[in-house]
Design a protein around this motif. Structure first.
Motif, PDB file in Angstrom:
ATOM      1  N   PRO A  14       0.813  -1.214   0.000  1.00 26.66           N
ATOM      2  CA  PRO A  14       0.000   0.000   0.000  1.00 26.66           C
ATOM      3  C   PRO A  14       0.843   1.260   0.000  1.00 26.66           C
ATOM      4  O   PRO A  14       1.981   1.275   0.468  1.00 26.66           O
ATOM      5  N   VAL A  15       0.266   2.309  -0.528  1.00 27.72           N
ATOM      6  CA  VAL A  15       0.945   3.596  -0.634  1.00 27.72           C
ATOM      7  C   VAL A  15       1.178   4.187   0.756  1.00 27.72           C
ATOM      8  O   VAL A  15       0.346   4.052   1.654  1.00 27.72           O
ATOM      9  N   LEU A  16       2.345   4.813   0.921  1.00 32.87           N
ATOM     10  CA  LEU A  16       2.714   5.509   2.168  1.00 32.87           C
ATOM     11  C   LEU A  16       2.626   4.590   3.390  1.00 32.87           C
ATOM     12  O   LEU A  16       2.278   5.027   4.486  1.00 32.87           O
ATOM     13  N   LEU A  17       2.973   3.332   3.217  1.00 28.45           N
ATOM     14  CA  LEU A  17       2.842   2.364   4.310  1.00 28.45           C
ATOM     15  C   LEU A  17       3.678   2.752   5.521  1.00 28.45           C
ATOM     16  O   LEU A  17       3.179   2.763   6.654  1.00 28.45           O
ATOM     17  N   ASN A  18       4.952   3.068   5.323  1.00 31.34           N
ATOM     18  CA  ASN A  18       5.804   3.424   6.461  1.00 31.34           C
ATOM     19  C   ASN A  18       5.310   4.683   7.157  1.00 31.34           C
ATOM     20  O   ASN A  18       5.344   4.785   8.395  1.00 31.34           O
ATOM     21  N   GLU A  19       4.832   5.640   6.371  1.00 28.61           N
ATOM     22  CA  GLU A  19       4.335   6.886   6.938  1.00 28.61           C
ATOM     23  C   GLU A  19       3.052   6.650   7.748  1.00 28.61           C
ATOM     24  O   GLU A  19       2.833   7.279   8.785  1.00 28.61           O
ATOM     25  N   VAL A  20       2.196   5.756   7.251  1.00 31.04           N
ATOM     26  CA  VAL A  20       0.981   5.411   7.991  1.00 31.04           C
ATOM     27  C   VAL A  20       1.340   4.752   9.321  1.00 31.04           C
ATOM     28  O   VAL A  20       0.780   5.091  10.372  1.00 31.04           O
ATOM     29  N   LEU A  21       2.284   3.826   9.296  1.00 34.66           N
ATOM     30  CA  LEU A  21       2.698   3.154  10.535  1.00 34.66           C
ATOM     31  C   LEU A  21       3.320   4.149  11.512  1.00 34.66           C
ATOM     32  O   LEU A  21       3.094   4.058  12.726  1.00 34.66           O
ATOM     33  N   ASP A  22       4.100   5.091  11.013  1.00 34.07           N
ATOM     34  CA  ASP A  22       4.671   6.122  11.882  1.00 34.07           C
ATOM     35  C   ASP A  22       3.568   6.954  12.534  1.00 34.07           C
ATOM     36  O   ASP A  22       3.648   7.296  13.722  1.00 34.07           O
ATOM     37  N   HIS A 247      -6.832  12.152  -4.809  1.00 38.49           N
ATOM     38  CA  HIS A 247      -7.109  13.258  -5.711  1.00 38.49           C
ATOM     39  C   HIS A 247      -7.677  14.424  -4.918  1.00 38.49           C
ATOM     40  O   HIS A 247      -8.029  14.301  -3.739  1.00 38.49           O
ATOM     41  N   SER A 248      -7.744  15.572  -5.578  1.00 42.28           N
ATOM     42  CA  SER A 248      -8.008  16.830  -4.882  1.00 42.28           C
ATOM     43  C   SER A 248      -9.380  16.872  -4.229  1.00 42.28           C
ATOM     44  O   SER A 248      -9.542  17.482  -3.169  1.00 42.28           O
ATOM     45  N   LEU A 249     -10.395  16.243  -4.837  1.00 44.75           N
ATOM     46  CA  LEU A 249     -11.728  16.267  -4.244  1.00 44.75           C
ATOM     47  C   LEU A 249     -11.727  15.596  -2.873  1.00 44.75           C
ATOM     48  O   LEU A 249     -12.305  16.106  -1.917  1.00 44.75           O
ATOM     49  N   GLU A 250     -11.087  14.434  -2.799  1.00 47.13           N
ATOM     50  CA  GLU A 250     -10.999  13.718  -1.520  1.00 47.13           C
ATOM     51  C   GLU A 250     -10.187  14.518  -0.512  1.00 47.13           C
ATOM     52  O   GLU A 250     -10.601  14.694   0.634  1.00 47.13           O
ATOM     53  N   ASP A 251      -9.012  14.960  -0.939  1.00 47.97           N
ATOM     54  CA  ASP A 251      -8.112  15.637   0.000  1.00 47.97           C
ATOM     55  C   ASP A 251      -8.725  16.915   0.533  1.00 47.97           C
ATOM     56  O   ASP A 251      -8.551  17.260   1.702  1.00 47.97           O
ATOM     57  N   ARG A 252      -9.471  17.620  -0.312  1.00 51.93           N
ATOM     58  CA  ARG A 252     -10.099  18.865   0.122  1.00 51.93           C
ATOM     59  C   ARG A 252     -11.093  18.609   1.255  1.00 51.93           C
ATOM     60  O   ARG A 252     -11.164  19.372   2.221  1.00 51.93           O
ATOM     61  N   ILE A 253     -11.859  17.527   1.131  1.00 48.87           N
ATOM     62  CA  ILE A 253     -12.843  17.203   2.164  1.00 48.87           C
ATOM     63  C   ILE A 253     -12.139  16.861   3.476  1.00 48.87           C
ATOM     64  O   ILE A 253     -12.520  17.340   4.549  1.00 48.87           O
ATOM     65  N   VAL A 254     -11.093  16.021   3.408  1.00 50.27           N
ATOM     66  CA  VAL A 254     -10.365  15.637   4.613  1.00 50.27           C
ATOM     67  C   VAL A 254      -9.683  16.846   5.247  1.00 50.27           C
ATOM     68  O   VAL A 254      -9.740  17.050   6.466  1.00 50.27           O
ATOM     69  N   LYS A 255      -9.060  17.670   4.423  1.00 49.55           N
ATOM     70  CA  LYS A 255      -8.381  18.871   4.929  1.00 49.55           C
ATOM     71  C   LYS A 255      -9.356  19.791   5.647  1.00 49.55           C
ATOM     72  O   LYS A 255      -9.078  20.281   6.754  1.00 49.55           O
ATOM     73  N   GLU A 291       3.598  13.358   1.812  1.00 48.08           N
ATOM     74  CA  GLU A 291       3.555  12.818   0.460  1.00 48.08           C
ATOM     75  C   GLU A 291       4.666  11.797   0.280  1.00 48.08           C
ATOM     76  O   GLU A 291       5.605  11.713   1.073  1.00 48.08           O
ATOM     77  N   ALA A 292       4.551  11.016  -0.783  1.00 45.60           N
ATOM     78  CA  ALA A 292       5.521   9.951  -1.037  1.00 45.60           C
ATOM     79  C   ALA A 292       6.882  10.527  -1.387  1.00 45.60           C
ATOM     80  O   ALA A 292       6.988  11.566  -2.061  1.00 45.60           O
ATOM     81  N   GLY A 293       7.925   9.834  -0.931  1.00 46.80           N
ATOM     82  CA  GLY A 293       9.285  10.227  -1.250  1.00 46.80           C
ATOM     83  C   GLY A 293       9.721   9.706  -2.612  1.00 46.80           C
ATOM     84  O   GLY A 293       9.010   8.949  -3.281  1.00 46.80           O
ATOM     85  N   ASN A 300       6.514   2.962  -7.350  1.00 52.17           N
ATOM     86  CA  ASN A 300       5.060   2.889  -7.462  1.00 52.17           C
ATOM     87  C   ASN A 300       4.511   4.235  -7.946  1.00 52.17           C
ATOM     88  O   ASN A 300       4.227   5.125  -7.148  1.00 52.17           O
ATOM     89  N   PRO A 301       4.328   4.398  -9.262  1.00 44.97           N
ATOM     90  CA  PRO A 301       3.826   5.667  -9.798  1.00 44.97           C
ATOM     91  C   PRO A 301       2.453   6.060  -9.252  1.00 44.97           C
ATOM     92  O   PRO A 301       2.105   7.243  -9.259  1.00 44.97           O
ATOM     93  N   ARG A 302       1.669   5.097  -8.772  1.00 46.15           N
ATOM     94  CA  ARG A 302       0.350   5.420  -8.227  1.00 46.15           C
ATOM     95  C   ARG A 302       0.435   6.275  -6.969  1.00 46.15           C
ATOM     96  O   ARG A 302      -0.560   6.872  -6.542  1.00 46.15           O
ATOM     97  N   ALA A 303       1.628   6.342  -6.372  1.00 39.47           N
ATOM     98  CA  ALA A 303       1.802   7.137  -5.152  1.00 39.47           C
ATOM     99  C   ALA A 303       1.962   8.625  -5.435  1.00 39.47           C
ATOM    100  O   ALA A 303       1.980   9.427  -4.501  1.00 39.47           O
ATOM    101  N   ARG A 304       2.058   9.010  -6.707  1.00 37.37           N
ATOM    102  CA  ARG A 304       2.421  10.400  -7.021  1.00 37.37           C
ATOM    103  C   ARG A 304       1.409  11.417  -6.509  1.00 37.37           C
ATOM    104  O   ARG A 304       1.785  12.555  -6.212  1.00 37.37           O
ATOM    105  N   SER A 305       0.134  11.039  -6.419  1.00 36.27           N
ATOM    106  CA  SER A 305      -0.881  12.001  -5.975  1.00 36.27           C
ATOM    107  C   SER A 305      -1.340  11.749  -4.543  1.00 36.27           C
ATOM    108  O   SER A 305      -2.242  12.443  -4.052  1.00 36.27           O
ATOM    109  N   ALA A 306      -0.722  10.801  -3.855  1.00 35.14           N
ATOM    110  CA  ALA A 306      -1.178  10.428  -2.512  1.00 35.14           C
ATOM    111  C   ALA A 306      -0.802  11.494  -1.482  1.00 35.14           C
ATOM    112  O   ALA A 306       0.298  12.046  -1.510  1.00 35.14           O
TER     113      ALA A 306
END
Length: 336
Positions: A14-22, A247-255, A291-293, A300-306
């Motif tokens: 999964p994307v940002l796995l280490n960051e989620v665990l931290d 994507h921005s719609l999701e992130d805007r709601i969470v933010k 964001e992903a490093g 994992n290119p799918r992480a670019r917008s995470a």
């Protein structure tokens, strides 16, 4: 991490796995709700990091079936529940795990769904035009074959942020008059006929329209909003809400949700006193999203917008959600 509890590790990371665990640390003995089980990557890692119990939720029956082996090998530490994460507080209560120490949400379509052409989520491989996460209710084909042109254009504009929404909608209506859509390749080809073929290094021209249809079919933004409110009700004081968006719609709601819930003062002026603000239900863990490093992006290119955002629950009572204040978009009114 090659194996957990005697079960071979899933190839999906999964994307940002280490960051989620931290963000969740420390996990020793914690009770966690994984609201978006998918291929089980987060649940597996959370258990390996020392959680006492994980209640995982997914509305996709194929994910529930695929996770049976992980449940069986968890020694009772993992419960896998069929349902929508908008009801995660009720599902956790029914599983005997409330309140909880953390809630994790990985928003959007899973790699498991995207990579299976028969699910109809992707324009990259031909499959039935489906896109239903729960395998129930109207399909994507139903949407593109029945909505009036104005409603289709509005759908692409609001949920896909597609500037060429009107042109795409008119092309779809003209094409379906000759033959209804039934395959992802048919829809992708129609969109390409309007916007042109993909050029090297550019986003596929069908990306935004496919996103919009998928969000609509699955009610994703309303689900997200209700899940944030459910997490607020479920978390213990000091518990953590960890959300990954794509994507921005999701992130805007969470933010906006976390900004609203962590606000302690309302802006006043010389002419107006400060308005009274309800007690903050969360405090922020960092002002900027994680964001992903570079290493993860290359793998994992799918992480670019995470983007990862974290809130820590206070002891203030949960509040009702105002969808308009959170910027949850509506298909009624406005352009086009």
């Amino acid at each position: 991490m090659t194996a957990l509890l005697g079960i071979p590790a899933t190839p999906h990371i999964p994307v940002l796995l280490n960051e989620v665990l931290d963000a969740l640390s420390p996990l020793d003995g914690a009770t966690v709700v994984d609201g978006t089980f998918g291929a089980g990557g987060y649940s597996r890692a959370i258990l390996a990091a020392g959680a006492g119990r994980v209640v995982a939720i997914d509305r996709d029956p194929t994910a529930i079936d695929a996770g049976a082996a992980l449940v069986a090998g968890s020694g009772g530490r993992l419960s896998l529940v069929s349902g929508t994460f908008s009801a995660l507080d009720q599902l956790a209560l029914e599983a005997g795990a409330a309140p909880v120490d953390a809630v994790v949400l990985d928003i959007g379509v899973s790699s498991m769904q995207l990579d299976r052409a028969e699910r109809g989520f992707s324009f990259r491989a031909d499959g039935p035009l489906d896109m239903r996460m729960s395998l129930a209710g109207p399909t994507a084909a139903d949407v593109v074959n029945t909505l009036p042109v104005k409603d289709l254009a509005r759908l692409f504009w609001v949920y896909g942020e597609e500037r060429q929404s009107g042109r795409i909608a008119r092309a779809i209506v003209a094409r379906r008059a000759e033959k209804p859509f039934s395959r992802t390749a048919e829809l992708a080809a129609t969109i390409e006929s309007v916007l042109g073929a993909k050029r090297f290094g550019e986003m596929h021209p069908a990306t935004r329209a496919f996103q919009a249809i998928r969000i609509h079919v699955n009610g994703e933004l309303d689900e997200l909003t209700d899940a944030l409110a459910a997490a607020e009700r479920l978390l213990k004081p000091g518990g953590r809400l960890v959300v990954v968006t794509f994507h921005s719609l999701e992130d805007r709601i969470v933010k906006r949700f976390l900004a609203d819930r962590s606000r302690e003062r309302a802006g006043g002026s010389r002419h107006l006193p400060e308005a009274e603000v309800p007690p903050a239900t969360f405090r922020l863990s960092g002002r900027q999203p994680v964001e992903a490093g570079a290493a993860e992006l290359s793998a994992n290119p799918r992480a670019r917008s995470a983007k990862l955002r974290v809130g820590i629950r206070t002891d203030a009572p949960a509040r009702a959600v105002d969808r308009a204040a959170l910027g949850v978009p509506s298909l009624s009114g406005g352009r086009p």
